[in-house]
Write a protein that holds these residues in place. Structure first.
Motif, PDB file in Angstrom:
ATOM      1  N   GLU A 119       0.711  -1.234  -0.078  1.00 36.84           N
ATOM      2  CA  GLU A 119      -0.055  -0.257  -0.043  1.00 36.84           C
ATOM      3  C   GLU A 119       0.889   1.320   0.134  1.00 36.84           C
ATOM      4  O   GLU A 119       0.432   2.401  -0.421  1.00 36.84           O
ATOM      5  N   ARG A 120       1.948   0.918   0.506  1.00 39.07           N
ATOM      6  CA  ARG A 120       2.928   2.356   0.573  1.00 39.07           C
ATOM      7  C   ARG A 120       3.990   2.347  -0.321  1.00 39.07           C
ATOM      8  O   ARG A 120       4.985   3.208  -0.152  1.00 39.07           O
ATOM      9  N   THR A 121       3.837   1.609  -1.523  1.00 38.86           N
ATOM     10  CA  THR A 121       4.751   1.595  -2.542  1.00 38.86           C
ATOM     11  C   THR A 121       4.032   2.126  -3.796  1.00 38.86           C
ATOM     12  O   THR A 121       2.940   1.784  -4.209  1.00 38.86           O
ATOM     13  N   ASP A 122       4.997   3.055  -4.418  1.00 42.17           N
ATOM     14  CA  ASP A 122       4.497   3.497  -5.606  1.00 42.17           C
ATOM     15  C   ASP A 122       5.520   3.619  -6.674  1.00 42.17           C
ATOM     16  O   ASP A 122       6.438   2.548  -6.492  1.00 42.17           O
ATOM     17  N   GLY A 123       5.739   4.451  -7.362  1.00 40.99           N
ATOM     18  CA  GLY A 123       6.854   4.657  -8.633  1.00 40.99           C
ATOM     19  C   GLY A 123       7.753   5.652  -8.041  1.00 40.99           C
ATOM     20  O   GLY A 123       8.555   6.033  -9.197  1.00 40.99           O
ATOM     21  N   ARG A 124       8.147   5.744  -6.870  1.00 44.74           N
ATOM     22  CA  ARG A 124       9.239   6.799  -6.629  1.00 44.74           C
ATOM     23  C   ARG A 124      10.509   6.039  -6.830  1.00 44.74           C
ATOM     24  O   ARG A 124      10.706   4.978  -6.651  1.00 44.74           O
ATOM     25  N   VAL A 125      11.667   7.049  -6.941  1.00 50.16           N
ATOM     26  CA  VAL A 125      13.038   6.463  -7.098  1.00 50.16           C
ATOM     27  C   VAL A 125      13.181   5.743  -5.640  1.00 50.16           C
ATOM     28  O   VAL A 125      14.011   4.634  -5.721  1.00 50.16           O
ATOM     29  N   GLU A 126      12.885   6.249  -4.587  1.00 47.35           N
ATOM     30  CA  GLU A 126      13.109   5.580  -3.465  1.00 47.35           C
ATOM     31  C   GLU A 126      12.550   4.142  -3.510  1.00 47.35           C
ATOM     32  O   GLU A 126      13.239   3.140  -2.655  1.00 47.35           O
ATOM     33  N   ASP A 127      11.356   4.307  -3.754  1.00 44.67           N
ATOM     34  CA  ASP A 127      10.837   2.815  -3.710  1.00 44.67           C
ATOM     35  C   ASP A 127      11.539   1.854  -4.596  1.00 44.67           C
ATOM     36  O   ASP A 127      11.715   0.614  -4.098  1.00 44.67           O
ATOM     37  N   VAL A 128      12.113   2.187  -5.648  1.00 43.50           N
ATOM     38  CA  VAL A 128      12.668   1.258  -6.663  1.00 43.50           C
ATOM     39  C   VAL A 128      14.127   1.006  -5.955  1.00 43.50           C
ATOM     40  O   VAL A 128      14.425  -0.365  -5.941  1.00 43.50           O
ATOM     41  N   ALA A 129      14.555   1.700  -5.553  1.00 46.73           N
ATOM     42  CA  ALA A 129      15.831   1.625  -4.936  1.00 46.73           C
ATOM     43  C   ALA A 129      15.892   0.700  -3.556  1.00 46.73           C
ATOM     44  O   ALA A 129      16.558  -0.163  -3.287  1.00 46.73           O
TER      45      ALA A 129
END
Length: 350
Positions: free
Chosen positions: A244-254
């Protein structure tokens, strides 16, 4: 530029488009068929598949054409990378099925050994029989893409290495300590906490928050932190809290990339699937695909990985599911929708 803002690349010629393709995909294609789909004058989708080889070219073409047709495009350019004997029948089949799907084929190009040919242009002045030599460095497209922060890796294998295991020998003892910690957690749960579900979720939420906070601060997670969080993520309420707290942000991918690479094989399912989700939300379809390949090789029945694999194969755009899973049926949570994302060219690879 943040991760949701892909650059506007000005394409004025076939050579410019060929120079742009590696930045649309994220890597330089080889032995491939690429479709660049347009809506008006805007690129909205880029997809790649392997040359069909001995397989029926119409079967492979039908799949990639069906995916392209669902992107809201009205036209496309198709490019084949490889020898004429393999590229020509694949492009012929793809042109036919794209036309049957109602998409105008603007051009069909073959790229081989630093030269390109057009299957639609018959003018020898611009499309000579020996092809056109091209040098990507002569185009302004790569410079514009690099300036905007885009990267084109040498090949797909290089991309796959970005999700390859790091292979730290210290992780196995960390997992054993995490398993002992989990046993103690469940043993200490009150009788009213059926199967220790509440204790697991509380511990998982705390571990996830602490790990994300340390990662945002630029600190490297310890082996024990990685092992503990990955073990807790095997429990669906914990996994869904993180999802639920994961999106397409750079920090998520990293973040999920680090966990996937450091986790032992039996614990990669959740980090890998969540990396695929984050990469897909960011328009990095090729990264999502290689992450899923690694997960499904170890965990072929993992439901979230299968779901993400289906979304990629059907070419579902991330914008179709804005706010999901927050406002979807996956978890039943109703926290409200995420902010709308800017439309961007979507990348897909298989």
């Amino acid at each position: 530029m943040n991760s949701t803002d892909l650059p506007r690349l000005t394409v004025r010629s076939p050579a410019d488009l060929i120079a742009a393709v590696p930045y649309l995909l994220g890597f330089h294609p080889a032995e491939s068929i690429v479709v660049v789909a347009m809506s008006g004058s805007r690129i909205v989708f880029a997809a790649r598949s392997d040359l069909p080889g001995d397989a029926d070219p119409r079967e492979a073409a039908g799949h990639i054409a069906a995916v392209t047709a669902r992107q809201g495009a009205d036209s496309a350019t198709v490019i084949g990378y490889g020898p004429a004997a393999q590229v020509t029948p694949a492009l012929d089949a793809l042109r036919d099925v794209l036309a049957d799907a109602g998409l105008a084929v603007l051009d069909a190009l073959r790229v081989t050994d630093g030269r390109w040919w057009s299957y639609l242009c018959t003018e020898p002045d611009c499309c000579p029989p020996e092809g056109n030599a091209y040098d990507p460095r002569a185009s302004s497209v790569p410079a514009a893409a690099v300036f905007a922060g885009q990267v084109a890796l040498p090949d797909r294998a290089t991309l796959a290495r970005q999700v390859a295991p790091i292979g730290e020998a210290t992780m196995r003892p960390a997992i054993e300590r995490a398993e002992q910690r989990l046993t103690a957690l469940l043993a200490g749960a009150p009788a009213s906490d059926l199967l220790g579900r509440r204790a697991l979720r509380v511990a998982g939420v705390a571990a996830y928050r602490a790990a994300r906070r340390r990662h945002r601060d630029g600190e490297r997670l310890t082996d024990d932190e990685v092992a503990w969080l990955c073990l807790l993520l095997t429990h669906l309420p914990v996994r869904d809290h993180a999802w639920e707290r994961t999106d397409g942000r750079v920090e998520d991918v990293a973040f999920w990339s680090e966990l996937l690479r450091r986790a032992e094989p039996e614990l990669i399912a959740a980090p890998g699937a969540l990396l695929a989700f984050a990469a897909w939300r960011d328009g990095q379809g090729a990264l999502a695909a290689v992450a899923l390949e690694r997960v499904l090789a170890e965990h072929p029945d993992y439901s979230l990985a299968l779901l993400m694999d289906d979304l990629l194969r059907r070419g579902v755009p991330p914008s179709r599911l804005d706010g999901w899973p927050i406002d979807g049926s996956a978890t039943g949570s109703k926290r409200g929708k995420r902010r709308p994302r800017r439309r961007q060219p979507r990348r897909r690879d298989q």
